[in-house]
Design a protein around this motif. Structure first.
Motif, PDB file in Angstrom:
ATOM      1  N   GLN A 152       0.823  -1.206   0.000  1.00  0.00           N
ATOM      2  CA  GLN A 152       0.000   0.000   0.000  1.00  0.00           C
ATOM      3  C   GLN A 152       0.859   1.259   0.000  1.00  0.00           C
ATOM      4  OE1 GLN A 152      -2.855   0.168   3.169  1.00  0.00           O
ATOM      5  NE2 GLN A 152      -3.624   2.176   2.592  1.00  0.00           N
ATOM      6  N   ILE A 153       1.942   1.253   0.776  1.00  0.00           N
ATOM      7  CA  ILE A 153       2.853   2.403   0.812  1.00  0.00           C
ATOM      8  C   ILE A 153       3.470   2.628  -0.569  1.00  0.00           C
ATOM      9  CG2 ILE A 153       5.024   3.270   1.755  1.00  0.00           C
ATOM     10  CD1 ILE A 153       4.334   1.752   4.353  1.00  0.00           C
ATOM     11  N   MET A 154       3.912   1.551  -1.206  1.00  0.00           N
ATOM     12  CA  MET A 154       4.512   1.671  -2.538  1.00  0.00           C
ATOM     13  C   MET A 154       3.512   2.234  -3.534  1.00  0.00           C
ATOM     14  SD  MET A 154       6.811  -1.763  -3.010  1.00  0.00           S
ATOM     15  CE  MET A 154       8.186  -2.138  -1.922  1.00  0.00           C
ATOM     16  N   ARG A 155       2.288   1.744  -3.464  1.00  0.00           N
ATOM     17  CA  ARG A 155       1.259   2.206  -4.393  1.00  0.00           C
ATOM     18  C   ARG A 155       0.934   3.680  -4.166  1.00  0.00           C
ATOM     19  NH1 ARG A 155      -2.061  -1.434  -3.380  1.00  0.00           N
ATOM     20  NH2 ARG A 155      -3.375  -0.366  -1.871  1.00  0.00           N
ATOM     21  N   GLU A 156       0.800   4.077  -2.916  1.00  0.00           N
ATOM     22  CA  GLU A 156       0.428   5.457  -2.600  1.00  0.00           C
ATOM     23  C   GLU A 156       1.509   6.452  -3.013  1.00  0.00           C
ATOM     24  OE1 GLU A 156      -0.417   5.480   1.546  1.00  0.00           O
ATOM     25  OE2 GLU A 156      -2.450   4.662   1.302  1.00  0.00           O
ATOM     26  N   HIS A 157       2.767   6.044  -2.881  1.00  0.00           N
ATOM     27  CA  HIS A 157       3.871   6.966  -3.167  1.00  0.00           C
ATOM     28  C   HIS A 157       4.512   6.733  -4.533  1.00  0.00           C
ATOM     29  CE1 HIS A 157       3.982   8.767   0.873  1.00  0.00           C
ATOM     30  NE2 HIS A 157       3.653   7.568   1.314  1.00  0.00           N
ATOM     31  N   GLY A 158       4.039   5.727  -5.259  1.00  0.00           N
ATOM     32  CA  GLY A 158       4.574   5.474  -6.587  1.00  0.00           C
ATOM     33  C   GLY A 158       6.039   5.072  -6.596  1.00  0.00           C
ATOM     34  N   VAL A 159       6.465   4.278  -5.614  1.00  0.00           N
ATOM     35  CA  VAL A 159       7.852   3.826  -5.533  1.00  0.00           C
ATOM     36  C   VAL A 159       7.922   2.315  -5.720  1.00  0.00           C
ATOM     37  CG1 VAL A 159       8.562   5.748  -4.074  1.00  0.00           C
ATOM     38  CG2 VAL A 159       7.730   3.638  -3.003  1.00  0.00           C
ATOM     39  N   GLU A 160       9.102   1.840  -6.093  1.00  0.00           N
ATOM     40  CA  GLU A 160       9.276   0.414  -6.375  1.00  0.00           C
ATOM     41  C   GLU A 160      10.053  -0.307  -5.290  1.00  0.00           C
ATOM     42  OE1 GLU A 160      11.009  -0.028 -10.190  1.00  0.00           O
ATOM     43  OE2 GLU A 160       9.326   0.878 -11.256  1.00  0.00           O
ATOM     44  N   ARG A 161      10.577   0.454  -4.327  1.00  0.00           N
ATOM     45  CA  ARG A 161      11.362  -0.172  -3.258  1.00  0.00           C
ATOM     46  C   ARG A 161      11.228   0.660  -1.986  1.00  0.00           C
ATOM     47  NH1 ARG A 161      13.857   2.447  -6.647  1.00  0.00           N
ATOM     48  NH2 ARG A 161      13.998   0.678  -8.050  1.00  0.00           N
ATOM     49  N   LEU A 162      11.405   0.012  -0.849  1.00  0.00           N
ATOM     50  CA  LEU A 162      11.352   0.701   0.429  1.00  0.00           C
ATOM     51  C   LEU A 162      12.577   0.322   1.256  1.00  0.00           C
ATOM     52  CD1 LEU A 162       7.634   0.096   1.513  1.00  0.00           C
ATOM     53  CD2 LEU A 162       8.604   2.242   0.664  1.00  0.00           C
ATOM     54  N   PRO A 163      13.428   1.297   1.618  1.00  0.00           N
ATOM     55  CA  PRO A 163      14.467   0.986   2.605  1.00  0.00           C
ATOM     56  C   PRO A 163      13.780   0.585   3.902  1.00  0.00           C
ATOM     57  CG  PRO A 163      14.918   3.080   1.497  1.00  0.00           C
ATOM     58  CD  PRO A 163      13.516   2.684   1.131  1.00  0.00           C
ATOM     59  N   VAL A 164      14.324  -0.393   4.579  1.00  0.00           N
ATOM     60  CA  VAL A 164      13.757  -0.861   5.841  1.00  0.00           C
ATOM     61  C   VAL A 164      14.663  -0.375   6.966  1.00  0.00           C
ATOM     62  CG1 VAL A 164      12.966  -2.870   7.142  1.00  0.00           C
ATOM     63  CG2 VAL A 164      12.874  -2.890   4.636  1.00  0.00           C
ATOM     64  N   VAL A 165      14.073   0.298   7.939  1.00  0.00           N
ATOM     65  CA  VAL A 165      14.869   0.913   9.008  1.00  0.00           C
ATOM     66  C   VAL A 165      14.395   0.433  10.370  1.00  0.00           C
ATOM     67  CG1 VAL A 165      15.330   2.969   7.616  1.00  0.00           C
ATOM     68  CG2 VAL A 165      13.331   2.934   9.131  1.00  0.00           C
ATOM     69  N   ASP A 166      15.310   0.514  11.343  1.00  0.00           N
ATOM     70  CA  ASP A 166      14.927   0.182  12.717  1.00  0.00           C
ATOM     71  C   ASP A 166      14.312   1.411  13.382  1.00  0.00           C
ATOM     72  OD1 ASP A 166      17.025   1.890  13.411  1.00  0.00           O
ATOM     73  OD2 ASP A 166      18.398   0.260  13.945  1.00  0.00           O
ATOM     74  N   ASP A 167      14.045   1.318  14.665  1.00  0.00           N
ATOM     75  CA  ASP A 167      13.346   2.412  15.340  1.00  0.00           C
ATOM     76  C   ASP A 167      14.181   3.679  15.478  1.00  0.00           C
ATOM     77  OD1 ASP A 167      15.134   1.417  17.172  1.00  0.00           O
ATOM     78  OD2 ASP A 167      13.666   1.015  18.739  1.00  0.00           O
ATOM     79  N   LYS A 168      15.469   3.608  15.130  1.00  0.00           N
ATOM     80  CA  LYS A 168      16.328   4.791  15.162  1.00  0.00           C
ATOM     81  C   LYS A 168      16.664   5.297  13.763  1.00  0.00           C
ATOM     82  CE  LYS A 168      18.412   3.726  19.637  1.00  0.00           C
ATOM     83  NZ  LYS A 168      19.684   3.480  20.393  1.00  0.00           N
ATOM     84  N   GLY A 169      16.045   4.689  12.760  1.00  0.00           N
ATOM     85  CA  GLY A 169      16.264   5.132  11.393  1.00  0.00           C
ATOM     86  C   GLY A 169      17.453   4.518  10.700  1.00  0.00           C
ATOM     87  N   HIS A 170      18.094   3.528  11.328  1.00  0.00           N
ATOM     88  CA  HIS A 170      19.251   2.876  10.721  1.00  0.00           C
ATOM     89  C   HIS A 170      18.798   1.871   9.659  1.00  0.00           C
ATOM     90  CE1 HIS A 170      21.033   3.900  14.810  1.00  0.00           C
ATOM     91  NE2 HIS A 170      21.735   4.612  13.944  1.00  0.00           N
ATOM     92  N   LEU A 171      19.522   1.807   8.576  1.00  0.00           N
ATOM     93  CA  LEU A 171      19.200   0.887   7.489  1.00  0.00           C
ATOM     94  C   LEU A 171      19.451  -0.555   7.913  1.00  0.00           C
ATOM     95  CD1 LEU A 171      18.444   0.642   4.428  1.00  0.00           C
ATOM     96  CD2 LEU A 171      20.906   0.681   3.962  1.00  0.00           C
ATOM     97  N   VAL A 172      18.437  -1.397   7.784  1.00  0.00           N
ATOM     98  CA  VAL A 172      18.585  -2.814   8.143  1.00  0.00           C
ATOM     99  C   VAL A 172      18.199  -3.733   6.985  1.00  0.00           C
ATOM    100  CG1 VAL A 172      18.239  -2.423  10.599  1.00  0.00           C
ATOM    101  CG2 VAL A 172      16.259  -2.888   9.149  1.00  0.00           C
TER     102      VAL A 172
END
Length: 232
Positions: free
Chosen positions: A115-135
């Motif tokens: 749903q997030i991808m569809r709403e924002h028209g993006v093909e990928r989502l970086p996944v982050v922890d609760d401090k914003g670090h890339l995981v």
């Protein structure tokens, strides 16, 4: 819950760039790893933006058309046009990336990510922890993996979910799966139970559609056939 989470399908080894990463190095990272985009992180590995092939292509689409065109008065540029023009002149990731980045967390469900991808028209989502670090990172292709589950895997999960959700013996509902299409048969106490069973089955990852031939006690109509689409 029935949906698998992003942490179940995401890629943990993420190709990334930093703010000072040069344009050509970014192009090389995309080409060598056969990816169409990547996140940009700071020195603490916090996601600060994303870069896609489209961002790099701005340089090609905004090439100067020639001296005579420079002499022509052009209309005032819109914000998006100014942003594209700036990216066309970018030499590093810091000026090339799109910010802020649209991200997700490992505990988001795959349906939420879709749903997030569809709403924002993006093909990928970086996944982050609760401090914003890339995981990790999740793509549309990763989300589609749920539909690669075998019919037997789907059948077992649907059966388990229905039995738990309705608190009935396993023999009460027969589950068949063919190419992701679930067929339910059996006899239940109430019409609501039959409807709930179909709803549960439709919301299991990998299910394409549900056909219910469940019957119930005479307090409602005899037999009905219900077709329910899958959850994605």
């Amino acid at each position: 819950m029935m949906y698998c989470r992003i942490k179940d399908v995401m890629t943990q080894e993420v190709v990334r760039a930093y703010g000072e990463t040069p344009f050509k190095q970014i192009a090389r990272l995309l080409s060598d790893n056969r990816i169409s985009g990547l996140p940009v992180v700071d020195d603490e590995e916090k996601v600060i933006g994303v870069i896609s092939e489209t961002d790099l292509m701005q340089r090609q689409t905004h090439q100067d058309d020639g001296y005579e065109h420079r002499r022509v008065r052009r209309p005032k540029l819109t914000f998006s046009a100014r942003t594209a023009a700036a990216k066309a002149r970018a030499r590093t990731a810091d000026h090339l990336m799109t910010r802020p980045a649209i991200t997700a967390t490992p505990d988001h469900y795959v349906t939420e990510a879709a749903q997030i991808m569809r709403e924002h028209g993006v093909e990928r989502l970086p996944v982050v922890d609760d401090k914003g670090h890339l995981v990790g990172i999740v793509t549309r292709g990763d989300l589609l993996r749920v539909f690669l589950r075998t019919d037997d895997e789907i059948r077992r999960e649907v059966s388990r979910r229905v039995v738990l959700g309705l608190d009935v013996p396993r023999c009460a509902v027969d589950v068949e799966v063919d190419a992701g299409v679930v067929t339910l048969r059996g006899h239940l106490r109430r019409r609501d139970d039959a409807e709930l069973a179909a709803w549960i089955a439709a919301h299991v990852d990998g299910v394409v559609a549900v056909t219910s031939h469940l019957t119930h006690r005479p307090d409602t109509r005899a037999r009905s056939t219900v077709v329910v689409s899958g959850h994605m």
